[in-house]
Motif scaffolding. Structure first.
Motif, short mmCIF file in Angstrom:
data_model
loop_
_atom_site.label_atom_id
_atom_site.label_comp_id
_atom_site.label_asym_id
_atom_site.label_seq_id
_atom_site.Cartn_x
_atom_site.Cartn_y
_atom_site.Cartn_z
N ILE A 71 -22.30 46.15 29.12
CA ILE A 71 -22.30 45.43 30.39
C ILE A 71 -23.60 44.66 30.48
O ILE A 71 -24.68 45.25 30.51
CB ILE A 71 -22.24 46.41 31.59
CG1 ILE A 71 -21.26 47.55 31.36
CG2 ILE A 71 -21.94 45.65 32.89
CD1 ILE A 71 -19.83 47.14 31.17
N GLY A 72 -23.50 43.35 30.49
CA GLY A 72 -24.70 42.53 30.58
C GLY A 72 -25.38 42.72 31.92
O GLY A 72 -24.72 42.72 32.95
N ARG A 73 -26.67 42.91 31.91
CA ARG A 73 -27.39 43.05 33.17
C ARG A 73 -28.74 42.37 33.04
O ARG A 73 -29.48 42.63 32.09
CB ARG A 73 -27.56 44.54 33.51
CG ARG A 73 -28.07 44.81 34.90
CD ARG A 73 -27.11 44.33 35.97
NE ARG A 73 -25.96 45.20 36.12
CZ ARG A 73 -24.73 44.75 36.44
NH1 ARG A 73 -24.50 43.48 36.61
NH2 ARG A 73 -23.74 45.60 36.57
N TYR A 74 -29.04 41.45 33.95
CA TYR A 74 -30.30 40.71 33.94
C TYR A 74 -30.97 40.81 35.30
O TYR A 74 -30.29 40.73 36.33
CB TYR A 74 -30.04 39.23 33.66
CG TYR A 74 -29.37 38.94 32.34
CD1 TYR A 74 -30.11 38.71 31.19
CD2 TYR A 74 -27.97 38.91 32.26
CE1 TYR A 74 -29.48 38.43 29.99
CE2 TYR A 74 -27.34 38.65 31.05
CZ TYR A 74 -28.09 38.41 29.92
OH TYR A 74 -27.47 38.15 28.72
N HIS A 118 -25.40 44.73 40.37
CA HIS A 118 -25.57 43.46 41.08
C HIS A 118 -24.87 43.46 42.43
O HIS A 118 -25.17 42.66 43.30
CB HIS A 118 -24.99 42.32 40.24
CG HIS A 118 -23.50 42.41 40.07
ND1 HIS A 118 -22.90 43.36 39.27
CD2 HIS A 118 -22.49 41.71 40.62
CE1 HIS A 118 -21.59 43.21 39.33
NE2 HIS A 118 -21.31 42.22 40.14
N SER A 119 -23.92 44.35 42.59
CA SER A 119 -23.04 44.32 43.74
C SER A 119 -23.48 45.30 44.83
O SER A 119 -22.95 45.30 45.93
CB SER A 119 -21.63 44.64 43.23
OG SER A 119 -20.72 44.65 44.26
N ALA A 120 -24.47 46.13 44.53
CA ALA A 120 -24.86 47.24 45.42
C ALA A 120 -25.44 46.73 46.73
O ALA A 120 -26.27 45.83 46.74
CB ALA A 120 -25.88 48.11 44.72
N CYS A 121 -25.02 47.33 47.86
CA CYS A 121 -25.68 47.02 49.11
C CYS A 121 -26.31 48.26 49.73
O CYS A 121 -26.59 48.32 50.92
CB CYS A 121 -24.79 46.26 50.07
SG CYS A 121 -23.17 46.93 50.38
N TYR A 177 -31.86 43.52 42.91
CA TYR A 177 -32.32 42.32 42.18
C TYR A 177 -31.66 42.20 40.81
O TYR A 177 -32.30 41.83 39.84
CB TYR A 177 -33.85 42.35 42.05
CG TYR A 177 -34.54 42.20 43.39
CD1 TYR A 177 -34.66 40.96 44.01
CD2 TYR A 177 -35.02 43.32 44.06
CE1 TYR A 177 -35.25 40.84 45.25
CE2 TYR A 177 -35.61 43.21 45.30
CZ TYR A 177 -35.73 41.96 45.89
OH TYR A 177 -36.30 41.84 47.13
N TRP A 178 -30.37 42.52 40.76
CA TRP A 178 -29.65 42.37 39.49
C TRP A 178 -28.70 41.20 39.60
O TRP A 178 -28.01 41.05 40.61
CB TRP A 178 -28.89 43.65 39.13
CG TRP A 178 -29.81 44.79 38.96
CD1 TRP A 178 -29.99 45.83 39.83
CD2 TRP A 178 -30.72 45.01 37.89
NE1 TRP A 178 -30.95 46.69 39.36
CE2 TRP A 178 -31.41 46.21 38.17
CE3 TRP A 178 -31.03 44.32 36.71
CZ2 TRP A 178 -32.39 46.74 37.31
CZ3 TRP A 178 -32.00 44.84 35.87
CH2 TRP A 178 -32.67 46.03 36.17
#
Lengths: 82, 356, 396
Positions: free
Chosen positions: C69-72, B134-137, C52-53
């Protein structure tokens, strides 16, 4: 204090704090131990039993782990309620 | 079908059951090793026993089908034993010398990439990127693939003055030792985050969010029950985004990558060192980031041309001086290179002796 | 089900000689809707230059607070296969050794319940299973644990310890890294699975100063093997290196950082002033047949390294210059327990132990764990004449 009674105290506290502050395991143990006078290890054991049976759960958010009351969705997924 | 009974707190399986017999027998009694080729080495024990290792590159992201293919080869030549390295290489462990050449032959026929041992580029340590974070740029895997295609022969064949450890981190959280690599890429933001005032009060603890900022650029906003960012103080680290998701640091048009150089973790000759900034920014340019790839190659080849044998990148730069590093590589020196964060004062020059 | 998405961007990354991660995702996509939507979503990221996570969510196996690790996906309607795409961290065996039987077993489980995608290995060291749905988590855990595998750490917990290959296949190992790693992992099972710390705590173990697991850069506790006595020299092999063309003066003696070596080209012998040697490993690594670490082996314990978040990267600091490490490592366990207890009692949320040492001072830490001041702990003594005196200093 009986473990069941201690667990009720923990659960009450969790309900009271729900949505107010994310609690780490240590915060709960410290508070309940202070309130009941029970040894921290005893509180820890009671808390662990609640997590093992799904009455409470570990959570993660804001870059840190915490303990909270599980959602219905979680309980259903674990087969603990229908 | 009923599930088997779960067990808790058993820990990992004991490693001993996964060791080839020759390793079990000579555990702790190895005498020396020799690098036989860029991808093979021989370890000799005090007993005279030998074990051969063949190192093969992997993209780290592996499908179960590929793992099964690897297992098939390990069954054929290694009695079913293999291991992985911390840099995501596969190592086939050959106890029977007569199987070494046939193994190498089959690996080559099947287009496996053999190499990475000795004074060369080893596999790149990297993070998840757009594949799963989620943190990747940036995308770590795409950068790795593009760079290693270009530096391929430095893995399989060509020698360098010493090992060169490359790494890619898809944000400044830096999963993996990117901050201590010979040449590394780290993805960075360049614009302050955008605050979603509606969701911040619902999803975040305000004191925690305020405390998360290393430059004290965040303060509470009593009116909205959200927070305000002092944009002049923000260094775009994204720590507030980690603790409070509605503070979005992502900015696809202005995010990109920086290149840092000269770090190492080994203690050989000189102390472990952090990598330092070489190039502050490239725009993300998928799928192949050509400018980043060329910049990495330029640094690597300038090092290869000028460093003395056994010098790591950081040791070479320290010997010649950073001013010389910039002139030899032709990299422009900018305000971004001058530190203004935690350890800044230790980096300003306090001597009248330097080079032009 | 394959071919649902056109992926011109990612297809570019199947060209060229280096093994392609795109090919891996495509292989898995032939068998799994999850992997196929992963491919589709990734192509979109390549076009729009963004991920898009969503942030990790609250998922796990009953009783544990880590390992999953929750990932949506933030685009669950467009890519339903990755609406849930959670990671399962499986605690790797010490040294990353496997048998093909064990790996196939994991593949079978993962084909059944997951995307068929893995990382061998994640940065911390776990065998990472990449992408499954919430409803499969208990099944994956039951299948894994019943076959002897357990989950690794995540969140504010002890993280999965990892180590170099050590005595299994390296002549430079001063400590049994694999055994120690396994011992500590077993000892900290509770702290690994049930996050109760202020933040993460990582332990990494290297057998010598080459530090092949980068312990000094990325572990809260870095354990690095060393020795105390003299380097063992085999003069016959020294001569053979010289005769084989190694320029011992230039490549070994002149590159020794302490200038503690003397080479006599007449009789091709090497002398080392061991009291001046700082054990950097350069000469041993370059003349592995001739030179070996000494016989009095142990480890240096260093504390505090971490990545830059949030006020800058740290390398680990020397705390205990030398400690003998033999099973069952009780002294070490006791010391680590003390370190963790001090950290747990004093740290703010999300404060690593290195940051806490900076905030409270090295003295507070050393006194809390009962380690005396030693010159090996510093690069140099303090410069400015401002220093504290404690009551206990006057009594001396």
């Amino acid at each position: 204090m009986e473990q069941a009674e201690l667990q009720e105290k923990i659960y009450e506290f969790m309900q009271k704090m729900k949505g107010k502050k994310k609690l780490k395991e240590k915060d709960i143990i410290k508070h309940i131990s202070g309130e009941t006078g029970e040894d921290k290890d005893v509180v820890k054991k009671a808390l662990r039993a609640m997590i093992d049976e799904g009455r409470l759960m570990y959570s993660y958010g804001g870059g840190a782990s915490s303990v909270e009351i599980p959602s219905e969705e979680y309980l259903r997924e674990k087969g603990l309620i229908k | 079908m009923a599930l088997p009974e779960r067990k808790t707190d058993i820990g990992p399986p004991h490693y001993e059951q996964f060791l080839p017999p020759v390793i079990k027998k000579n555990y702790g009694k190895w005498l020396y090793h020799e690098v036989l080729s860029p991808g093979t080495m021989k370890h000799v024990a005090e007993s005279g026993d030998e074990i051969y290792t063949v190192r093969v590159a992997s993209p780290r992201l592996l499908s179960t089908d590929s793992i099964r293919d690897i297992c098939e080869i390990a069954d054929k030549y290694c009695d079913g034993y293999l291991r992985f390295t911390t840099r995501n290489n596969i190592e086939f462990l050959v106890s029977d010398k007569s199987k070494l050449d046939p193994l190498v032959k089959e690996l080559k026929e099947k287009n496996y990439t053999i190499g990475g041992i000795g004074p060369r580029v080893s596999n790149i340590v990297h993070t998840q990127g757009w594949v799963h974070c989620h943190s990747a740029c940036t995308d770590a895997s795409g950068l790795v693939k593009s760079i290693m295609d270009e530096l391929y022969e430095y893995f399989t064949e060509k020698e360098l003055p010493n090992k060169v450890r490359l790494a890619v981190a898809c944000c400044v959280n830096m999963c993996g030792a990117v901050h201590c690599s010979d040449i590394a890429i780290v993805a960075v933001h360049r614009k302050p985050p955008v605050v979603d005032d509606e969701n911040v009060p619902k999803l975040c603890e305000i004191p925690t969010t305020v405390a998360s900022c290393p430059t004290a650029a965040i303060r509470p906003n009593p009116k909205t029950k959200s927070i305000i960012i002092n944009e002049e103080r923000c260094m775009y680290c994204g720590n507030c985004f980690t603790v409070c998701p509605p503070i979005s640091i992502h900015n696809p048009e202005e995010d990109g990558v920086a290149i840092v150089v000269g770090g190492k973790v080994s203690n050989l000759r000189s102390d472990p060192k952090f990598s330092k900034l070489a190039i502050p920014f490239f725009y993300n340019d998928p799928p192949r980031w050509p400018k980043v790839v060329q910049a990495v190659k330029n640094i690597l080849e300038t090092y290869a041309k000028h460093a003395r044998k056994h010098e790591r990148v950081g040791e070479w730069v320290e010997r010649i001086g950073w001013e010389r590093f910039f002139s030899l590589t032709g990299i422009e020196f900018t305000f971004q290179h001058i530190d203004d964060f935690t350890f800044a004062r230790d980096t300003f020059r306090t001597s009248a002796a330097f080079k032009f | 089900m394959s071919g649902k998405y056109k992926t011109p961007m990612l297809d570019e990354l199947e060209k060229g000689p280096w093994p392609s991660f795109v090919t891996e995702i495509k292989k898995a996509a032939k068998k799994s809707d999850m992997a196929e939507d992963e491919l589709g979503q990734l192509e979109k990221s390549y076009n729009t230059k963004r991920g898009y996570w969503k942030h990790g969510g609250i998922v796990g196996v009953l009783g544990y607070g880590g390992g999953v690790i929750g990932r949506y996906s933030s685009l669950p309607e467009e890519f339903p296969g990755v609406a849930h795409f959670h990671t399962v961290r499986v605690n790797q065996p010490s040294g990353f050794f496997y048998t093909t039987k064990a790996l196939r077993e994991i593949c079978d489980i993962w084909d059944k319940y997951g995307s068929g995608l893995t990382n061998l290995h994640g940065s911390t060291g776990d065998l990472v299973l990449l992408g499954t749905k919430t409803e499969n988590l208990e099944a994956v855990f039951a299948e894994l644990s019943s076959r002897g595998w357990d989950l690794g750490g995540s969140g504010s917990a002890m993280r999965t310890p990892s180590c170099c290959v050590g005595m299994a296949r390296c002549e430079w190992a001063n400590i049994d890294t694999m055994d120690l790693c396994n011992e500590l992992t077993q000892y900290y099972q509770d702290q690994l699975h049930r996050p109760a710390f202020p933040y993460k705590f990582k332990i990494k173990i290297s057998g010598c100063a080459c530090d092949c697991v980068a312990a000094i850069a990325r572990a809260d506790l870095s354990i690095i093997g060393t020795w105390k006595d003299s380097i063992q020299i085999n003069q016959d092999e020294v001569r053979k290196y010289a005769e084989a063309g190694l320029d011992i003066q230039k490549e070994i003696v002149d590159m020794c950082p302490t200038q503690c070596m003397y080479y006599n080209p007449e009789d091709k012998t090497l002398k080392i002033a061991d009291a001046e040697c700082n054990r950097c490993m350069h000469c041993i690594a370059k003349m592995t047949k001739a030179l070996r670490p000494g016989k009095e082996k142990g480890a240096t314990l260093l504390v505090g390294s971490k990545a830059p978040i949030v006020v800058g990267s740290l390398l680990s600091w020397v705390i205990v210059p030398f400690m003998k490490l033999t099973p069952p490592y009780d002294d070490l366990k006791e010391l680590i327990d003390k370190m963790i207890e001090w950290w747990d009692d004093n740290a703010k949320p999300r404060e690593r132990i290195g940051e806490l040492i900076e905030a409270k001072g090295m003295r507070a830490f050393l006194e809390a764990i009962g380690v005396p001041p030693m010159p090996q702990q510093v690069k140099e003594p303090r410069k400015d004449p401002f220093f504290f005196w404690a009551e206990s200093d006057f009594k001396k």
